[in-house]
Design a protein around this motif. Structure first.
Motif, PDB file in Angstrom:
ATOM      1  N   THR A 181      -5.197  -9.252  55.163  1.00 35.44           N
ATOM      2  CA  THR A 181      -4.297  -9.356  54.016  1.00 35.44           C
ATOM      3  C   THR A 181      -3.345  -8.173  54.001  1.00 35.44           C
ATOM      4  OG1 THR A 181      -6.075 -10.390  52.746  1.00 35.44           O
ATOM      5  CG2 THR A 181      -4.173  -9.605  51.504  1.00 35.44           C
ATOM      6  N   PRO A 182      -2.063  -8.415  53.791  1.00 36.20           N
ATOM      7  CA  PRO A 182      -1.135  -7.289  53.691  1.00 36.20           C
ATOM      8  C   PRO A 182      -1.432  -6.432  52.462  1.00 36.20           C
ATOM      9  CG  PRO A 182       0.037  -9.345  54.041  1.00 36.20           C
ATOM     10  CD  PRO A 182      -1.380  -9.704  53.714  1.00 36.20           C
ATOM     11  N   THR A 183      -1.342  -5.136  52.611  1.00 39.34           N
ATOM     12  CA  THR A 183      -1.435  -4.229  51.472  1.00 39.34           C
ATOM     13  C   THR A 183      -0.148  -4.322  50.672  1.00 39.34           C
ATOM     14  OG1 THR A 183      -0.476  -2.407  52.709  1.00 39.34           O
ATOM     15  CG2 THR A 183      -2.881  -2.671  52.824  1.00 39.34           C
ATOM     16  N   ALA A 184      -0.074  -3.618  49.564  1.00 40.94           N
ATOM     17  CA  ALA A 184       1.162  -3.606  48.771  1.00 40.94           C
ATOM     18  C   ALA A 184       2.323  -3.080  49.609  1.00 40.94           C
ATOM     19  CB  ALA A 184       0.961  -2.754  47.520  1.00 40.94           C
ATOM     20  N   ALA A 185       2.056  -2.024  50.391  1.00 37.00           N
ATOM     21  CA  ALA A 185       3.106  -1.485  51.272  1.00 37.00           C
ATOM     22  C   ALA A 185       3.473  -2.501  52.353  1.00 37.00           C
ATOM     23  CB  ALA A 185       2.632  -0.184  51.915  1.00 37.00           C
ATOM     24  N   GLY A 186       2.440  -3.213  52.864  1.00 41.29           N
ATOM     25  CA  GLY A 186       2.694  -4.223  53.884  1.00 41.29           C
ATOM     26  C   GLY A 186       3.528  -5.372  53.359  1.00 41.29           C
ATOM     27  N   LEU A 187       3.239  -5.819  52.111  1.00 44.87           N
ATOM     28  CA  LEU A 187       4.034  -6.907  51.515  1.00 44.87           C
ATOM     29  C   LEU A 187       5.486  -6.486  51.309  1.00 44.87           C
ATOM     30  CD1 LEU A 187       1.553  -8.381  48.875  1.00 44.87           C
ATOM     31  CD2 LEU A 187       2.494  -9.549  50.882  1.00 44.87           C
ATOM     32  N   GLU A 188       5.686  -5.258  50.862  1.00 40.74           N
ATOM     33  CA  GLU A 188       7.052  -4.771  50.652  1.00 40.74           C
ATOM     34  C   GLU A 188       7.808  -4.699  51.975  1.00 40.74           C
ATOM     35  OE1 GLU A 188       9.378  -0.867  48.837  1.00 40.74           O
ATOM     36  OE2 GLU A 188       7.228  -1.129  48.456  1.00 40.74           O
ATOM     37  N   LEU A 189       7.115  -4.198  53.007  1.00 39.51           N
ATOM     38  CA  LEU A 189       7.756  -4.130  54.326  1.00 39.51           C
ATOM     39  C   LEU A 189       8.073  -5.522  54.844  1.00 39.51           C
ATOM     40  CD1 LEU A 189       8.644  -2.519  56.802  1.00 39.51           C
ATOM     41  CD2 LEU A 189       6.277  -2.610  57.638  1.00 39.51           C
ATOM     42  N   LEU A 190       7.160  -6.479  54.659  1.00 37.31           N
ATOM     43  CA  LEU A 190       7.378  -7.842  55.143  1.00 37.31           C
ATOM     44  C   LEU A 190       8.601  -8.472  54.478  1.00 37.31           C
ATOM     45  CD1 LEU A 190       6.358 -10.192  56.881  1.00 37.31           C
ATOM     46  CD2 LEU A 190       4.951 -10.912  54.934  1.00 37.31           C
ATOM     47  N   ARG A 191       8.750  -8.261  53.153  1.00 36.37           N
ATOM     48  CA  ARG A 191       9.913  -8.824  52.442  1.00 36.37           C
ATOM     49  C   ARG A 191      11.216  -8.262  52.996  1.00 36.37           C
ATOM     50  NH1 ARG A 191       6.515  -8.403  47.791  1.00 36.37           N
ATOM     51  NH2 ARG A 191       7.362  -6.327  47.357  1.00 36.37           N
ATOM     52  N   GLU A 192      11.216  -6.988  53.341  1.00 38.61           N
ATOM     53  CA  GLU A 192      12.427  -6.371  53.884  1.00 38.61           C
ATOM     54  C   GLU A 192      12.691  -6.817  55.326  1.00 38.61           C
ATOM     55  OE1 GLU A 192      14.642  -4.439  52.405  1.00 38.61           O
ATOM     56  OE2 GLU A 192      13.586  -4.448  50.483  1.00 38.61           O
ATOM     57  N   LEU A 193      11.599  -7.009  56.073  1.00 40.21           N
ATOM     58  CA  LEU A 193      11.753  -7.326  57.490  1.00 40.21           C
ATOM     59  C   LEU A 193      12.199  -8.755  57.755  1.00 40.21           C
ATOM     60  CD1 LEU A 193       8.662  -5.699  59.255  1.00 40.21           C
ATOM     61  CD2 LEU A 193      11.062  -5.065  59.534  1.00 40.21           C
ATOM     62  N   GLU A 194      11.688  -9.719  57.002  1.00 37.69           N
ATOM     63  CA  GLU A 194      11.865 -11.135  57.352  1.00 37.69           C
ATOM     64  C   GLU A 194      13.325 -11.541  57.562  1.00 37.69           C
ATOM     65  OE1 GLU A 194       8.203 -13.903  56.127  1.00 37.69           O
ATOM     66  OE2 GLU A 194       9.267 -13.058  54.381  1.00 37.69           O
ATOM     67  N   PRO A 195      14.264 -11.198  56.657  1.00 35.88           N
ATOM     68  CA  PRO A 195      15.660 -11.614  56.909  1.00 35.88           C
ATOM     69  C   PRO A 195      16.237 -11.000  58.181  1.00 35.88           C
ATOM     70  CG  PRO A 195      15.351 -10.939  54.619  1.00 35.88           C
ATOM     71  CD  PRO A 195      14.126 -10.511  55.361  1.00 35.88           C
ATOM     72  N   SER A 196      15.925  -9.708  58.413  1.00 38.57           N
ATOM     73  CA  SER A 196      16.476  -9.044  59.601  1.00 38.57           C
ATOM     74  C   SER A 196      15.883  -9.614  60.882  1.00 38.57           C
ATOM     75  CB  SER A 196      16.205  -7.537  59.531  1.00 38.57           C
ATOM     76  OG  SER A 196      16.857  -6.969  58.414  1.00 38.57           O
ATOM     77  N   LEU A 197      14.571  -9.839  60.888  1.00 40.44           N
ATOM     78  CA  LEU A 197      13.940 -10.402  62.083  1.00 40.44           C
ATOM     79  C   LEU A 197      14.435 -11.813  62.357  1.00 40.44           C
ATOM     80  CD1 LEU A 197      10.248  -9.168  61.674  1.00 40.44           C
ATOM     81  CD2 LEU A 197      11.943  -8.385  63.351  1.00 40.44           C
ATOM     82  N   ALA A 198      14.655 -12.600  61.285  1.00 39.08           N
ATOM     83  CA  ALA A 198      15.182 -13.951  61.472  1.00 39.08           C
ATOM     84  C   ALA A 198      16.577 -13.898  62.091  1.00 39.08           C
ATOM     85  CB  ALA A 198      15.226 -14.687  60.136  1.00 39.08           C
ATOM     86  N   SER A 199      17.397 -12.933  61.648  1.00 39.48           N
ATOM     87  CA  SER A 199      18.742 -12.774  62.205  1.00 39.48           C
ATOM     88  C   SER A 199      18.680 -12.374  63.676  1.00 39.48           C
ATOM     89  CB  SER A 199      19.509 -11.719  61.405  1.00 39.48           C
ATOM     90  OG  SER A 199      20.797 -11.513  61.946  1.00 39.48           O
ATOM     91  N   ILE A 200      17.749 -11.478  64.017  1.00 33.77           N
ATOM     92  CA  ILE A 200      17.598 -11.048  65.410  1.00 33.77           C
ATOM     93  C   ILE A 200      17.165 -12.220  66.279  1.00 33.77           C
ATOM     94  CG2 ILE A 200      16.191  -9.634  66.961  1.00 33.77           C
ATOM     95  CD1 ILE A 200      16.168  -7.505  64.714  1.00 33.77           C
ATOM     96  N   HIS A 201      16.217 -13.017  65.800  1.00 29.36           N
ATOM     97  CA  HIS A 201      15.755 -14.170  66.580  1.00 29.36           C
ATOM     98  C   HIS A 201      16.872 -15.177  66.796  1.00 29.36           C
ATOM     99  CE1 HIS A 201      11.686 -12.850  66.876  1.00 29.36           C
ATOM    100  NE2 HIS A 201      11.434 -12.915  65.579  1.00 29.36           N
ATOM    101  N   ARG A 202      17.717 -15.370  65.776  1.00 33.87           N
ATOM    102  CA  ARG A 202      18.861 -16.289  65.937  1.00 33.87           C
ATOM    103  C   ARG A 202      19.830 -15.750  66.982  1.00 33.87           C
ATOM    104  NH1 ARG A 202      18.475 -16.667  60.240  1.00 33.87           N
ATOM    105  NH2 ARG A 202      20.169 -15.144  60.015  1.00 33.87           N
ATOM    106  N   ALA A 203      20.069 -14.434  66.960  1.00 40.61           N
ATOM    107  CA  ALA A 203      20.984 -13.829  67.935  1.00 40.61           C
ATOM    108  C   ALA A 203      20.452 -13.993  69.354  1.00 40.61           C
ATOM    109  CB  ALA A 203      21.201 -12.352  67.607  1.00 40.61           C
ATOM    110  N   VAL A 204      19.141 -13.789  69.525  1.00 44.09           N
ATOM    111  CA  VAL A 204      18.539 -13.948  70.852  1.00 44.09           C
ATOM    112  C   VAL A 204      18.623 -15.393  71.308  1.00 44.09           C
ATOM    113  CG1 VAL A 204      16.368 -13.824  72.144  1.00 44.09           C
ATOM    114  CG2 VAL A 204      17.013 -11.961  70.609  1.00 44.09           C
ATOM    115  N   GLU A 205      18.424 -16.330  70.382  1.00 41.57           N
ATOM    116  CA  GLU A 205      18.516 -17.742  70.735  1.00 41.57           C
ATOM    117  C   GLU A 205      19.935 -18.105  71.168  1.00 41.57           C
ATOM    118  OE1 GLU A 205      17.652 -21.436  71.747  1.00 41.57           O
ATOM    119  OE2 GLU A 205      16.204 -19.865  71.263  1.00 41.57           O
TER     120      GLU A 205
END
Length: 305
Positions: free
Chosen positions: A59-83
């Motif tokens: 389970t993500p900790t509170a810090a992990g959940l906050e990091l995940l919320r920040e990461l998801e849009p950027s990682l999705a953008s990176i994956h689209r660029a690689v595709e």
């Protein structure tokens, strides 16, 4: 912070979303222990616990959940660029910018490009017709065309058409009071409409036979466009030296007369050239092969180049 943090963050996002080390390992086709080591390294670098592990759950900790919320849009953008990058590598996709002399652009390249984009909906081609000696790398072109093979060693040249021919023409009215030239030497006695290139130099009147370059006569008309030279010749302003395609209609209509044809004023075949590099895009590779194939099917173009 280590330069490897981005891949580690991607692994963390996968584990956090799936709530499973095993699911993240299966997604990447690696071992569970490798995923576990990656998360442990990331937490050490960050100095904070990101996931709470038990024998049954992750389970993500509170810090992990906050990091995940920040990461998801950027990682999705990176994956689209690689595709999108994979599309460039695996199938013809994107825009090709090509620089070419005006006659080749108008009478050869335009037709090739039109047929090619009809075959490849994912590709668009931008053609720039230019008389200057353009540095295609500096100016952001994918390829260029020259009427010779004399290129830098870091360029690849592919023959895409038959040798190009030029015509010397004048109007019947002009020849009504001047003799028809029988050899390039006679041009010294004629008014010759000159063409000035963007770099400032005047066009050389070259002839294939005996590889002669003519000394033209006095010029009272200087233009920077082939069609302007044709129009001036039709009006009786003198002799013009232009690509033969520019005067086909005027010759057929009797508005111009061709002279010195036996001397075959001409130049070599056109070559598509592009930088020699390890990887070229799928679109560029497909266009090169298309042009090569089309040239082999054109009379007078078949050549081992």
């Amino acid at each position: 912070m280590s330069r490897s943090v981005l891949p580690d963050l991607d692994v963390f996002a996968s584990v956090a979303k799936h709530r499973s080390f095993r699911a993240a390992a299966t997604q990447r086709d690696v071992s569970v222990s490798l995923i576990s080591q990656t998360i442990r390294r990331l937490e050490e670098q960050m100095g904070v616990t990101l996931l709470t592990r038990t024998t049954r759950s992750v389970t993500p900790t509170a810090a992990g959940l906050e990091l995940l919320r920040e990461l998801e849009p950027s990682l999705a953008s990176i994956h689209r660029a690689v595709e999108r990058l994979n599309q460039h590598r695996d199938s013809p996709f994107g825009t090709l910018r090509i620089n070419a002399p005006a006659p080749v652009a108008q009478f050869l390249l335009a037709g090739l490009a039109a047929r090619f984009v009809a075959m490849h909906p994912g590709v668009s081609i931008e053609i720039t017709a230019d008389a200057a000696m353009t540095d295609i790398v500096r100016d952001g072109f994918d390829a260029g065309v020259r009427i010779d093979k004399d290129l830098q060693q870091d360029m690849v040249a592919v023959r895409i058409g038959a040798p190009q021919r030029y015509a010397v023409v004048g109007s019947p009215a002009y020849f009504s009071h001047r003799p028809v030239p029988r050899s390039p030497r006679d041009l010294a006695e004629h008014h010759c409409i000159q063409r000035r290139f963007p770099g400032g130099g005047l066009q050389t009147w070259d002839f294939q036979r005996r590889h002669a370059a003519a000394n033209t006569g006095p010029s009272r008309l200087v233009v920077n466009d082939a069609q302007v030279a044709v129009n001036a010749a039709v009006a009786g302003g003198g002799l013009a030296y232009v690509h033969q395609k520019y005067v086909e209609r005027e010759l057929a209509a009797g508005e111009l007369v061709r002279v010195l044809e036996n001397w075959s004023p001409g130049i070599g075949p056109p070559y598509l050239y592009y930088p020699r590099q390890r990887h070229i895009s799928a679109a560029m590779k497909a266009f090169v092969e298309f042009c090569r194939s089309a040239a082999m099917q054109t009379p007078g173009s078949a050549h081992p180049d």
